[in-house]
Design a protein around this motif. Sequence first.
Motif, short mmCIF file in Angstrom:
data_model
loop_
_atom_site.label_atom_id
_atom_site.label_comp_id
_atom_site.label_asym_id
_atom_site.label_seq_id
_atom_site.Cartn_x
_atom_site.Cartn_y
_atom_site.Cartn_z
N ARG A 103 7.31 -48.28 -2.09
CA ARG A 103 8.27 -47.18 -1.98
C ARG A 103 8.83 -47.19 -0.56
NH1 ARG A 103 6.39 -43.52 -6.07
NH2 ARG A 103 5.84 -44.98 -7.75
N HIS A 104 10.14 -46.95 -0.44
CA HIS A 104 10.75 -46.88 0.88
C HIS A 104 11.83 -45.82 0.84
CE1 HIS A 104 11.78 -48.24 4.89
NE2 HIS A 104 13.05 -48.37 4.52
N GLY A 113 10.70 -38.41 5.50
CA GLY A 113 10.54 -39.31 4.38
C GLY A 113 9.25 -40.11 4.50
N TYR A 114 9.21 -41.24 3.86
CA TYR A 114 8.01 -42.06 3.92
C TYR A 114 8.33 -43.49 3.54
CZ TYR A 114 7.96 -41.56 -1.19
OH TYR A 114 8.30 -41.57 -2.51
N THR A 115 7.46 -44.37 3.94
CA THR A 115 7.48 -45.76 3.48
C THR A 115 6.05 -46.10 3.14
OG1 THR A 115 8.16 -48.03 4.03
CG2 THR A 115 7.24 -46.71 5.82
N GLY A 147 12.50 -47.44 9.79
CA GLY A 147 11.33 -48.28 9.56
C GLY A 147 11.67 -49.68 9.12
N ALA A 148 12.94 -50.00 9.07
CA ALA A 148 13.41 -51.31 8.62
C ALA A 148 14.88 -51.47 9.02
CB ALA A 148 13.26 -51.44 7.11
N PRO A 149 15.33 -52.71 9.15
CA PRO A 149 14.48 -53.90 9.22
C PRO A 149 13.78 -54.00 10.58
CG PRO A 149 16.78 -54.51 9.51
CD PRO A 149 16.78 -53.03 9.22
N LEU A 150 12.62 -54.64 10.56
CA LEU A 150 11.85 -54.84 11.80
C LEU A 150 11.99 -56.24 12.37
CD1 LEU A 150 8.51 -52.97 10.97
CD2 LEU A 150 10.51 -52.13 12.24
N ASP A 248 13.53 -49.26 -4.69
CA ASP A 248 13.73 -47.86 -5.07
C ASP A 248 15.14 -47.65 -5.61
OD1 ASP A 248 11.28 -46.32 -3.46
OD2 ASP A 248 12.01 -48.14 -2.50
N LEU A 249 16.11 -48.38 -5.05
CA LEU A 249 17.50 -48.27 -5.49
C LEU A 249 17.89 -49.47 -6.35
CD1 LEU A 249 20.31 -47.03 -5.49
CD2 LEU A 249 20.73 -48.12 -3.26
N PHE A 250 17.75 -50.67 -5.82
CA PHE A 250 18.26 -51.86 -6.50
C PHE A 250 17.17 -52.45 -7.41
CE2 PHE A 250 20.93 -51.60 -2.63
CZ PHE A 250 22.15 -51.40 -3.26
#
Length: 372
Positions: A103-104, A113-115, A147-150, A248-250
Amino acid sequence: MAEELFIGLMSGTSLDGVDGVLADFSGERLAVRAHATATFPVSLRAELLALNTLGGDNELHRAALAGNGLARVYAGVVEQLLADTGTSAAAITAIGAHGQTVRHRPGEFDDVGYTLQINNPSLVAELTGICVVADFRSRDLAAGGQGAPLVPGFHRALFARDEQPVAVLNIGGISNLSLLPAGSGTVLGFDCGPGNALLDHWCQSHIGQPFDTGGRWAATGRVLPDLLSRCLADAYFAKSPPKSTGRDLFNPDWLAARLLDGAAAQPADVQATLAELTAMVCATELQRHGEGIHLLIVCGGGALNDHLMTRLRALLPAVQVLSSAERGLPPQQVEAAAFAWLARSTMRRESGNLASVTGARGARVLGAIYPA
């Protein structure tokens, strides 16, 4: 000079397994001493994919057991790397073990939010006898970031050039772009959208293969303009960076909602359209945000897809499009090497994020350390 050895492990949104590298940072440039891979057991892959879908039953229990299963695969890759190089566990400073994102949702629900990455770094440390660094994304989220991209910081360290700006495109399950200025300017980076995730799903569903080798099946189809337009109309593509996304989306439901004429469409044509979607969103984002960039280095599994690479070159005629292999690091080693680099940053108490990329309030030391 003594070797400075780290192991990086990567299991990405493609869910095709684990890539691991043994990286030596003692020289002027990173040297990869070994690369090892492991595919996921069928049951583990199915469970990880199911846990990326909202609404499952008994998720906490299942996620904990999936973390144990993932840790065992990670430990197997580490064992292979050590055996292939004759290296002892004691010689490795740390393992960067990212975990499997299921989950992201940065910035959603409560402004933080959360990842969530499934993992059991304690078990990896126990099985390998090596210090493990994990949970790289949470601190950036806590500081207001995506939190992305790292990976853009690593891309800068590896691929930036003083004499010209460079773009680095990673095509995993999701595609992400790093824009590296010449000299010491500000690095930008963000997720473009789908990479291989939808392509792999469609391929598995219709020809029973885990992925479209070389893009050969997509190359036999024709692009469906109406389907492509419906896909490109998603609001995510119009967002400005910083932005990040994931399954989560795609996901298959996202595709099904746009495949209005799915019963009549030829499967190869849908595959061709999904390949065009990936190529178009990446090319469009480079044109929107990468003014003056004429060199694009492609890594991740998508760099091995000849059809995707052909489409990128056609859509970016003024840009030289190269595989990262032509810049010294094979495409499937880049992200694993990035997490070795991030683990090294954590152990040195150096920041791993770039606020210009993630939108965080500043540089932060990322990750949690699980000592051997």
